[in-house]
Design a protein around this motif. Structure first.
Motif, PDB file in Angstrom:
ATOM      1  N   MET A 180     118.752  -0.207  92.837  1.00  0.00           N
ATOM      2  CA  MET A 180     119.766   0.759  92.421  1.00  0.00           C
ATOM      3  C   MET A 180     119.375   1.344  91.063  1.00  0.00           C
ATOM      4  N   THR A 181     118.929   0.496  90.149  1.00  0.00           N
ATOM      5  CA  THR A 181     118.541   0.945  88.807  1.00  0.00           C
ATOM      6  C   THR A 181     117.403   1.962  88.893  1.00  0.00           C
ATOM      7  N   LEU A 182     116.398   1.624  89.659  1.00  0.00           N
ATOM      8  CA  LEU A 182     115.231   2.517  89.782  1.00  0.00           C
ATOM      9  C   LEU A 182     115.637   3.890  90.281  1.00  0.00           C
ATOM     10  N   MET A 183     116.447   3.904  91.338  1.00  0.00           N
ATOM     11  CA  MET A 183     116.849   5.172  91.939  1.00  0.00           C
ATOM     12  C   MET A 183     117.672   6.004  90.958  1.00  0.00           C
ATOM     13  N   LEU A 184     118.640   5.334  90.312  1.00  0.00           N
ATOM     14  CA  LEU A 184     119.506   6.071  89.388  1.00  0.00           C
ATOM     15  C   LEU A 184     118.726   6.529  88.156  1.00  0.00           C
ATOM     16  N   LEU A 185     117.800   5.703  87.740  1.00  0.00           N
ATOM     17  CA  LEU A 185     116.995   6.064  86.569  1.00  0.00           C
ATOM     18  C   LEU A 185     116.154   7.305  86.859  1.00  0.00           C
ATOM     19  N   SER A 186     115.618   7.373  88.074  1.00  0.00           N
ATOM     20  CA  SER A 186     114.827   8.559  88.422  1.00  0.00           C
ATOM     21  C   SER A 186     115.722   9.795  88.411  1.00  0.00           C
ATOM     22  N   GLY A 187     116.972   9.624  88.841  1.00  0.00           N
ATOM     23  CA  GLY A 187     117.930  10.728  88.796  1.00  0.00           C
ATOM     24  C   GLY A 187     118.242  11.131  87.363  1.00  0.00           C
ATOM     25  N   LEU A 188     118.425  10.145  86.512  1.00  0.00           N
ATOM     26  CA  LEU A 188     118.757  10.424  85.103  1.00  0.00           C
ATOM     27  C   LEU A 188     117.622  11.178  84.416  1.00  0.00           C
ATOM     28  N   LYS A 189     116.404  10.777  84.740  1.00  0.00           N
ATOM     29  CA  LYS A 189     115.233  11.404  84.114  1.00  0.00           C
ATOM     30  C   LYS A 189     115.138  12.889  84.487  1.00  0.00           C
ATOM     31  N   ALA A 190     115.701  13.235  85.651  1.00  0.00           N
ATOM     32  CA  ALA A 190     115.575  14.606  86.133  1.00  0.00           C
ATOM     33  C   ALA A 190     116.627  15.547  85.538  1.00  0.00           C
ATOM     34  N   ILE A 191     117.599  14.970  84.828  1.00  0.00           N
ATOM     35  CA  ILE A 191     118.650  15.836  84.263  1.00  0.00           C
ATOM     36  C   ILE A 191     118.088  16.587  83.044  1.00  0.00           C
ATOM     37  N   ASP A 192     118.350  17.855  83.028  1.00  0.00           N
ATOM     38  CA  ASP A 192     117.852  18.703  81.944  1.00  0.00           C
ATOM     39  C   ASP A 192     118.516  18.304  80.621  1.00  0.00           C
ATOM     40  N   LYS A 193     117.741  17.966  79.630  1.00  0.00           N
ATOM     41  CA  LYS A 193     118.253  17.504  78.329  1.00  0.00           C
ATOM     42  C   LYS A 193     119.068  18.594  77.622  1.00  0.00           C
ATOM     43  N   GLU A 194     118.728  19.846  77.958  1.00  0.00           N
ATOM     44  CA  GLU A 194     119.421  20.964  77.306  1.00  0.00           C
ATOM     45  C   GLU A 194     120.915  20.968  77.617  1.00  0.00           C
ATOM     46  N   LEU A 195     121.237  20.437  78.787  1.00  0.00           N
ATOM     47  CA  LEU A 195     122.658  20.384  79.168  1.00  0.00           C
ATOM     48  C   LEU A 195     123.446  19.531  78.177  1.00  0.00           C
ATOM     49  N   TYR A 196     122.845  18.398  77.797  1.00  0.00           N
ATOM     50  CA  TYR A 196     123.510  17.504  76.836  1.00  0.00           C
ATOM     51  C   TYR A 196     123.597  18.166  75.459  1.00  0.00           C
ATOM     52  N   GLU A 197     122.520  18.836  75.085  1.00  0.00           N
ATOM     53  CA  GLU A 197     122.521  19.502  73.770  1.00  0.00           C
ATOM     54  C   GLU A 197     123.600  20.583  73.720  1.00  0.00           C
ATOM     55  N   ALA A 198     123.702  21.329  74.806  1.00  0.00           N
ATOM     56  CA  ALA A 198     124.737  22.380  74.865  1.00  0.00           C
ATOM     57  C   ALA A 198     126.128  21.757  74.791  1.00  0.00           C
ATOM     58  N   ALA A 199     126.298  20.633  75.492  1.00  0.00           N
ATOM     59  CA  ALA A 199     127.605  19.956  75.501  1.00  0.00           C
ATOM     60  C   ALA A 199     127.948  19.457  74.100  1.00  0.00           C
ATOM     61  N   LYS A 200     126.939  18.939  73.420  1.00  0.00           N
ATOM     62  CA  LYS A 200     127.145  18.440  72.061  1.00  0.00           C
ATOM     63  C   LYS A 200     127.614  19.578  71.154  1.00  0.00           C
ATOM     64  N   VAL A 201     126.951  20.736  71.310  1.00  0.00           N
ATOM     65  CA  VAL A 201     127.316  21.916  70.504  1.00  0.00           C
ATOM     66  C   VAL A 201     128.771  22.287  70.773  1.00  0.00           C
ATOM     67  N   ASP A 202     129.163  22.129  72.048  1.00  0.00           N
ATOM     68  CA  ASP A 202     130.553  22.461  72.408  1.00  0.00           C
ATOM     69  C   ASP A 202     131.531  21.360  71.995  1.00  0.00           C
ATOM     70  N   GLY A 203     131.048  20.275  71.428  1.00  0.00           N
ATOM     71  CA  GLY A 203     131.912  19.213  70.899  1.00  0.00           C
ATOM     72  C   GLY A 203     132.261  18.125  71.888  1.00  0.00           C
ATOM     73  N   ALA A 204     131.502  18.009  72.995  1.00  0.00           N
ATOM     74  CA  ALA A 204     131.795  16.967  73.997  1.00  0.00           C
ATOM     75  C   ALA A 204     131.314  15.604  73.488  1.00  0.00           C
ATOM     76  N   ASN A 205     132.180  14.585  73.647  1.00  0.00           N
ATOM     77  CA  ASN A 205     131.750  13.251  73.238  1.00  0.00           C
ATOM     78  C   ASN A 205     130.922  12.593  74.349  1.00  0.00           C
ATOM     79  N   THR A 206     130.445  11.362  74.114  1.00  0.00           N
ATOM     80  CA  THR A 206     129.541  10.706  75.070  1.00  0.00           C
ATOM     81  C   THR A 206     130.203  10.527  76.439  1.00  0.00           C
ATOM     82  N   LEU A 207     131.455  10.099  76.439  1.00  0.00           N
ATOM     83  CA  LEU A 207     132.152   9.867  77.706  1.00  0.00           C
ATOM     84  C   LEU A 207     132.299  11.172  78.486  1.00  0.00           C
ATOM     85  N   GLN A 208     132.658  12.233  77.734  1.00  0.00           N
ATOM     86  CA  GLN A 208     132.807  13.538  78.401  1.00  0.00           C
ATOM     87  C   GLN A 208     131.478  14.018  78.968  1.00  0.00           C
ATOM     88  N   GLN A 209     130.409  13.778  78.205  1.00  0.00           N
ATOM     89  CA  GLN A 209     129.068  14.149  78.708  1.00  0.00           C
ATOM     90  C   GLN A 209     128.748  13.382  79.979  1.00  0.00           C
TER      91      GLN A 209
END
Lengths: 301, 461
Positions: A180-209
């Motif tokens: 399960m870890t391996l599969m989910l980790l591969s999914g996590l690696k594929a998420i575009d980091k820019e999405l998190y950066e944009a969310a941070k700029v918009d003021g989203a906290n970790t849980l919201q992200q």
């Protein structure tokens, strides 16, 4: 000449998949069809005479009160309980581990290797090891729990009629978390980091992200994972069989595959055993087809 | 492009021709040698595989030693080769081997009931053509009968008879409780056994069960620790019942139908056996106890007495060479006779796939000779099928065989027909119901009523 080449090109994919198709016919389709046929017969073992009995095996299992039918309903519900507990536990722990491994921290490489160990141990060895760990007199679990004052008397964790299912569920979770870890980790690696950066700029906290970016991005991989693991753990046999005493039908870890094994191979009622397997397969198919359909719909949308 | 294809084809042809030529030369070579040598080539000894389910170190060593001895005695004729098998895998081994048309050993060790089922399925051959008068004399008629199917075919040879159940005791625990060590051939009644077990159930303050101030929550030594799982509850409970009545619990009634019969004497024996937890001499943890855990508890002194089959003597010697323990017969209220079911033994079968059945038969019946029987029985600490082996010094002077010799002295072989649905009956009805009695959730009378209500339906389905 051009036509022949085109024809060859068109045929090439079929040639390439032919070995797989042959293997599927021999190892999947044939056993499935013969199993379905056997479930309508009174065949005792492979090679014996099979008389057509219609739905008798199914009716005996669902309505009957003697023999294995006594345990059919119980085993059915226990299979559901077992699968939900194991897959659920694997998912939660797998997700936490994957999120951890997606970050940088000291000792990450060593942790990554350690987390994979349960997946590398043969299931029989693993079940026997856990059985020893749970041993009432000499198991490490009782030893330390008593030493640290958590229990006063030794506890029998598995192997008794009233033993709870969760000690074996823990083994199932422990076994499946690496995958399960391996599969989910591969999914996590594929998420575009820019999405998190944009969310941070918009003021989203970790849980919201996590809720608005991570989970939706992982949705497809989670569904595929849950489908796969549900199938595997619904049909799980070795852990329950090895960690339970002989003839322990009716115990809480006794599931449909265990009942089917007793009927087919222990008592030589292959017909009835096949009926149990077919019912088990049908339930699984209903769950899976519905899930696949929903997933296909969401992908199209 | 075209030229390359031609080259490739030419190369392939040349390679094929070269291979063919080599093969031809190789095939002709022996012929040339043969023509030079006017003497016919010496016959190669026949190789047979022997699949053994031996699992303890001493028994694995012994079967290998016996195979070596066999090979020496049959030098130039037969070479037996050891194949390590296991009890759980034997069924799959023969099933897969027969379905696949071969590739398995010529001789397979197993137990009588299972072998009978194999014979019915057509997996093993009839040994009758290989049984000479000399071979016939190596085993009592009852044991031959137990290995003979309804069609007259003998499906199995004999190695050891059915196991005997023993009480293993720790002499130190008996002495500490002031109990005299059992004399040779001494048998305790059930009441004596329970009383002695209570004396040996001791708490951390050294007080025994029944003594004022005894702390039941802090027991350091239990009087008796049997293995109480669904399988044992049947095997051992039915054995106690059979000793009390002289008849198997499951048998055909006057109407010719299978049923379970709880005679009063059988119920009395079961009452004692199933009350060990309630009486406080056995811990709740004995339910579901594994064999190795039981051995360890016995060795560590947490159990003064345990109940195991006779073969465990060899296992304890292997695993705990420094451990001093004694064995005695099980408690019995009537000691005139020990009823033994001849269908409980072990032996060898020859699968239908064997290409050398005559040589395989030579091996299996060689194992019935007194000297080989004695060697094998000693390693297993089990009773040989050939009574002459009991006189061999390996067994005659062996203290591990004292209790067994007593059993054999009062033994009566009572053949029980095997009900094909017995396993299902035991697993789905008898064992779970009796487990409730053991755990104190129901009475034996209620359990008997419940079992009797549907026993015929399962046993005769």
């Amino acid at each position: 000449m051009a036509n022949r080449s085109l024809f060859k090109k068109k045929l090439l994919p079929y040639w390439l998949i032919l070995p797989t198709v042959i293997a599927l016919i021999i190892f999947t389709l044939y056993p499935l069809i013969s199993g379905l046929f056997y479930s309508f017969t009174d065949i005792k073992f492979i090679g014996a005479k099979a008389n057509w009995v219609g739905l008798d095996n199914y009716i005996a299992l669902i309505k009957g009160t003697v023999g294995s039918a006594r345990f059919f309903a119980q085993s059915f519900w226990q299979t559901i309980e077992w699968t939900i507990s194991v897959v659920g536990g694997q998912f939660i722990l797998g997700l936490i581990t994957a999120l951890l491994l997606n970050r940088d921290f000291f000792g990450k490489s060593a942790f990554s290797i350690l987390i994979m160990i349960p997946w590398t141990i043969p299931s029989v060895v693993m079940s026997l090891t856990w059985q020893w760990l749970y041993d009432p007199f000499y198991g490490l679990i009782n030893f330390y729990l008593k030493k640290w004052g958590f229990i006063e008397k030794y506890v029998t964790w598995v192997g008794q009629p009233n033993s709870e299912i969760w000690p074996q569920v823990i083994v199932g979770i422990w076994r499946g978390v690496p995958f399960m870890t391996l599969m989910l980790l591969s999914g996590l690696k594929a998420i575009d980091k820019e999405l998190y950066e944009a969310a941070k700029v918009d003021g989203a906290n970790t849980l919201q992200q996590f809720i608005h970016i991570t989970l939706p991005s992982l949705k497809t991989i989670i569904v595929i994972n849950l489908m796969l693991t549900t199938m595997w753990w619904w049909n799980s046999f070795d852990i329950q069989k090895i960690m339970s005493p002989v003839n322990s039908l009716g115990y809480k870890a006794s599931t449909l595959p265990i009942l089917a094994w007793y009927e087919s191979f222990q008592w030589k009622h292959l017909g009835k055993g096949a009926a149990i397997s077919i019912i088990s397969l049908l339930v699984l198919l209903v769950i899976m087809i519905d899930r696949v359909r929903q997933e296909m719909r969401s992908v199209k949308e | 492009m075209k030229r390359k294809v031609y080259y490739a084809i030419a190369l392939l042809l040349a390679f094929t021709l070269a291979l063919t030529a080599c093969a031809q030369a190789a095939a002709e070579e022996p012929a040339a040698v043969e023509s030079e040598n006017t003497q016919p080539a010496a016959e190669e000894p026949v190789k047979i595989g022997v699949y053994s389910v031996a699992w303890s170190p001493s028994s694995i060593n012994m079967i290998q030693e016996l195979i070596k001895k066999f090979n020496t005695e049959h030098e130039g004729k037969i070479v037996a080769e050891f194949v390590q098998g296991d009890w759980d895998g034997a069924e799959n081994y023969i099933t897969a081997g027969v379905a696949g048309g071969g590739g398995i050993a010529d001789v397979i060790e197993y137990e009588v009931n299972g072998a009978y089922s194999w014979y019915q399925q057509g997996f093993v051959i009839d040994l009758s053509p290989y049984i000479t008068d000399e071979v016939k004399a190596t085993m009592p008629d009852e044991l031959w009968e137990a290995r003979t199917a309804d069609d007259g075919g003998v499906f199995m040879s004999g190695t050891v008879t059915g196991s005997y159940l023993l009480i293993y005791y720790n002499p130190k625990a008996l002495q500490a409780a002031g109990i005299a060590l059992p004399a040779e051939g001494e048998v305790w009644t059930w009441q004596q056994f329970m009383d002695n077990a209570k004396l040996m159930t001791v708490d951390a303050n050294g007080k025994h069960l029944g003594e004022s101030g005894f702390d039941a929550g802090n027991v350091v030594q239990w009087g008796f620790m049997p293995r109480l799982d669904n399988e044992k509850i049947w095997e051992e409970g039915s054995l106690y019942a059979m000793q009390a009545t002289g008849k198997p619990l499951i048998r055909k009634g006057d109407d010719g139908k299978w049923d379970i019969f709880f005679d009063d004497a059988a119920k009395d024996a079961l009452k004692y056996y199933l009350s060990v937890i309630k009486e406080g001499i056995t811990p709740q943890e004995a339910i579901g106890l594994t064999g190795s855990s039981q051995d360890e508890a016995f060795y560590q002194g947490q159990a003064a007495m345990v109940e195991r089959d006779v073969f465990n003597v060899a296992v304890l010697h292997d695993n705990y060479p420094d451990f001093q323990f004694g064995v005695m017969t099980i408690p019995m209220d009537t000691v005139n006779t020990y009823f033994q079911d001849p269908t409980n033994g072990q032996g060898f079968v020859i699968p239908v796939t064997s290409e050398h059945p005559a040589e395989a038969a030579e091996f299996v019946f060689w194992m019935q000779e007194p000297e080989n029987q004695a060697m094998w029985s000693k390693a297993l600490t089990m009773s040989p099928v050939n009574p002459k082996a009991m006189e061999d010094p390996l067994i005659a002077d062996n203290p591990d065989f004292v209790a067994m010799k007593f059993y054999k002295g009062i033994e009566k072989l009572v053949k029980s027909e095997i009900c094909p649905n017995q396993d299902e009956f035991v697993t789905t009805l008898y064992a779970p119901t009796m487990m409730e009695v053991l755990m104190g959730n129901t009475s034996l009378d209620d359990a008997v009523t419940l079992i009797k209500a549907t026993s015929k339906d399962i046993l005769n389905q």
